[in-house]
Design an enzyme around this catalytic site. Structure first.
Site, short mmCIF file in Angstrom:
data_model
loop_
_atom_site.label_atom_id
_atom_site.label_comp_id
_atom_site.label_asym_id
_atom_site.label_seq_id
_atom_site.Cartn_x
_atom_site.Cartn_y
_atom_site.Cartn_z
N GLN A 114 38.92 45.08 36.45
CA GLN A 114 37.75 44.52 37.11
C GLN A 114 37.51 45.10 38.49
O GLN A 114 36.40 44.98 39.03
CB GLN A 114 37.88 42.98 37.23
CG GLN A 114 38.02 42.26 35.90
CD GLN A 114 36.81 42.42 34.99
OE1 GLN A 114 35.69 42.67 35.45
NE2 GLN A 114 37.02 42.30 33.69
N CYS A 134 40.47 35.73 27.23
CA CYS A 134 41.79 36.35 27.10
C CYS A 134 42.73 35.96 28.24
O CYS A 134 43.57 36.76 28.67
CB CYS A 134 41.70 37.87 27.00
SG CYS A 134 40.87 38.44 25.55
#
Ligand code: PLP
Lengths: 147, 406
Positions: B202, B363
């Site tokens: 990210q 997740c």
């Protein structure tokens, strides 16, 4: 897909059932039990049954799940209470047809409320939400704790 | 001024319709959209340059090999790595972490050693370490997360010890948006000789990353979250670590000489790259990086911060909505839950209006368990999102409340 489809999906019966589900909670004593998970969305459900001499006498469920899953469990348990395995299996067949859009109002489903799930055919990703309680109940019937 | 409209024009999918409404794509933390230059580079490769690399003596293959290998230097430059041999091409973050965890299990971890991760890791940075620990008798230790979604740094300091063989930590949480203070964590870990892997899935899309300044030992990212195709990513490893780790997969391409009496492997990075790689993916990723290099990334980040601020304010106004993850340092990711509406129903409602968000556990099941929620709805913004996207999200959520409550 639009607002009308949304209204078809979330018919007021379903929203009602999801807000105040029938048979919610644990059974004090049960003969059959199973848990089901939908890994995709995190839905989790537990189903408790008390089966005596082939008859499904008591039913309950607990879940952390979406409105569709909760309503499906509530309607399913109400429909199979005081019936038997065979009734469940034939309703299960009918239910998958409803989800695929193969059953129409005229065909006379065993429970009017089950027909409310017809709207799901526009939302393929939500089919598993409706199916989870059915699959879990199926597993519970096979669990046979002390019947 | 940061011109969002001209950026949007370069991403063809942003002008498509979804459920008869203009698509509002707010699932960038799952995967990003691709600019035309990337799409075209992949197409051009297949039209004009396709052939296998490191093999043919013919011109076409030489060209493909050159095109492919030329990207390594670009990737090194992108994250300020010292050498291009420290760049290993992988499928993505998942494969990169598996490569490192396999190597640690094979040649470093011993019974009683510890691997330190955090409660906010993606499953990709949990499960490989669970397996490595099971195989070696090492112990997995977990830094807890505080109520606001930041790491418990005091606990971190007490969990870090001479037994720790690796700190493997996410830079930006995909579920909460929390930006972890990895530079100071790396300093602390290094002060007692502990190497650090940073999961940059990210962070690479949100900020400029300088691996030499961070001094991390490994940094991993996925191309598909960085405006490039799926199936390609990068493992950066300091030379000394890549030298130390054994090959992860074996077969063609990673060898120097194969003989039934014994096989010798290529040096780094080749020894980690067995089999025909994702050539068009690597080329697509190189175009994505060139695209980012032309962008003013500081302005892009400021724009994303403005989106985050507007989203946070808008969502906070909605009764019955609770934000999960309110740390001070946050990237443009907002996770939220409603008291009485399950995340999955939120997702379906928004989708009918053309708004794509993610719902579920993202997740990160242990993290959601920590917050005691089965699922969240998550909107994640990229620099090509605009304030109108944020307003549509907030307005739709308000409409959704009356849809379900009335
Ligand atoms: C923080 C984080 N780590 C790891 C991954 C796994 O990345 P990939 O699926 O590209 O291997 C993701 C992607 O969802 C992520 O957000």
């Amino acid at each position: 897909m639009n607002e009308t489809d949304l209204q078809d999906l979330y018919q007021s019966v379903l929203v009602q059932h999801s807000k105040s589900p029938l048979h919610y909670g644990k059974l004090d004593s049960h003969t059959h039990y199973s848990e089901g998970y939908n890994a995709l969305c995190g839905d989790a459900i537990s189903i408790y049954l008390s089966v005596k001499q082939g008859k499904i006498e008591k039913v309950s469920f607990e879940s952390a799940s979406c409105a569709i899953c909760k309503a499906s469990a509530s309607i399913l348990l109400e429909a199979i209470k005081e019936t038997n395995e065979e009734t469940f299996f034939s309703m299960q067949d009918e239910f998958s047809k409803i989800l695929d859009g193969e059953v129409s109002d005229q065909m006379g489903a065993s429970s009017q409320e089950i027909l409310a799930f017809q709207g799901i055919k526009q939302f393929p990703s939500r089919k598993n939400c409706a199916l989870l309680p059915w699959e879990t109940l199926h597993k519970a019937l096979n669990s046979n704790i002390k019947d | 001024m940061f011109n969002v409209q001209s950026i949007r024009d370069e991403f063809p999918i942003l002008s498509t319709l979804m459920n008869d409404k203009p698509l509002i794509y707010l699932d960038n933390a799952a995967t990003s959209q691709k600019p035309l230059s990337v799409i075209q580079a992949v197409e051009d490769f297949y039209k004009t340059s396709n052939s296998n690399i490191h093999r043919g003596v013919f011109r076409l293959s030489e060209q493909a090999t050159l095109q492919y290998e030329a990207t390594r230097g670009l990737f090194a430059e992108f994250i300020s790595a010292e050498k291009e041999t420290e760049i290993v091409f992988v499928k993505g973050v998942t494969e990169a972490i598996n490569l490192v965890s396999y190597g640690f299990a094979q040649s470093i971890l011993k019974e009683g050693d510890e691997v330190l991760i955090s409660e906010m890791e993606h499953h990709a940075n949990i499960v490989p370490w669970q397996i490595a620990c099971e195989q070696t008798g090492a112990v997995l230790k977990v830094i807890p997360v505080l109520d606001d979604g930041s790491l418990d740094l005091l606990a971190f300091e007490s969990l870090l010890s001479e037994k720790t063989k690796l700190l493997s930590i996410v830079h930006i949480s995909n579920s909460l948006g929390t930006i972890n203070p990895i530079k100071s964590m790396i300093d602390k870990a290094h002060s007692i000789g502990v190497p650090v892997l940073v999961d940059g899935a990210q962070s690479a899309p949100h900020m400029e990353v300088d691996v030499r300044d961070l001094d991390c030992d490994f940094y991993v990212f996925s191309g598909h979250k960085l405006f490039a195709p799926t199936g390609v990513g990068v493992l950066y490893g300091k030379e000394k670590w890549l030298e130390k780790l054994p090959p992860y997969q074996s077969g063609g391409d990673m060898i120097e000489k194969v003989d039934f009496g014994g096989t010798t492997f290529k040096g780094i990075p080749g020894k980690f790259e067995a089999g025909t790689p994702n050539i068009s993916g690597v080329i697509g990723l190189s175009k994505a990086i060139q695209y980012l290099q032309k962008l003013d990334r500081k302005e892009a980040m400021a724009h994303e911060d403005a989106l985050l601020k507007q989203a946070t304010e808008g969502l906070n106004e909605i009764d019955g909505l609770r934000l999960i993850g309110t740390a001070e340092a946050k990237a443009s990711i907002v996770s939220f839950v409603f008291d009485a509406i399950h995340a999955h129903d939120v997702g379906t409602f928004l989708d009918a209006g053309g708004i794509a968000i993610r719902t579920g556990h993202h997740c990160t099941m242990p993290l959601l368990k920590r917050f005691n929620v089965p699922a969240t709805a998550r909107a994640s913004f990229a620099f090509y999102n605009n304030l109108n996207d944020v307003d549509c999200l907030v307005e739709s959520l308000k409409k959704m409340k009356s849809f379900f409550y009335e």
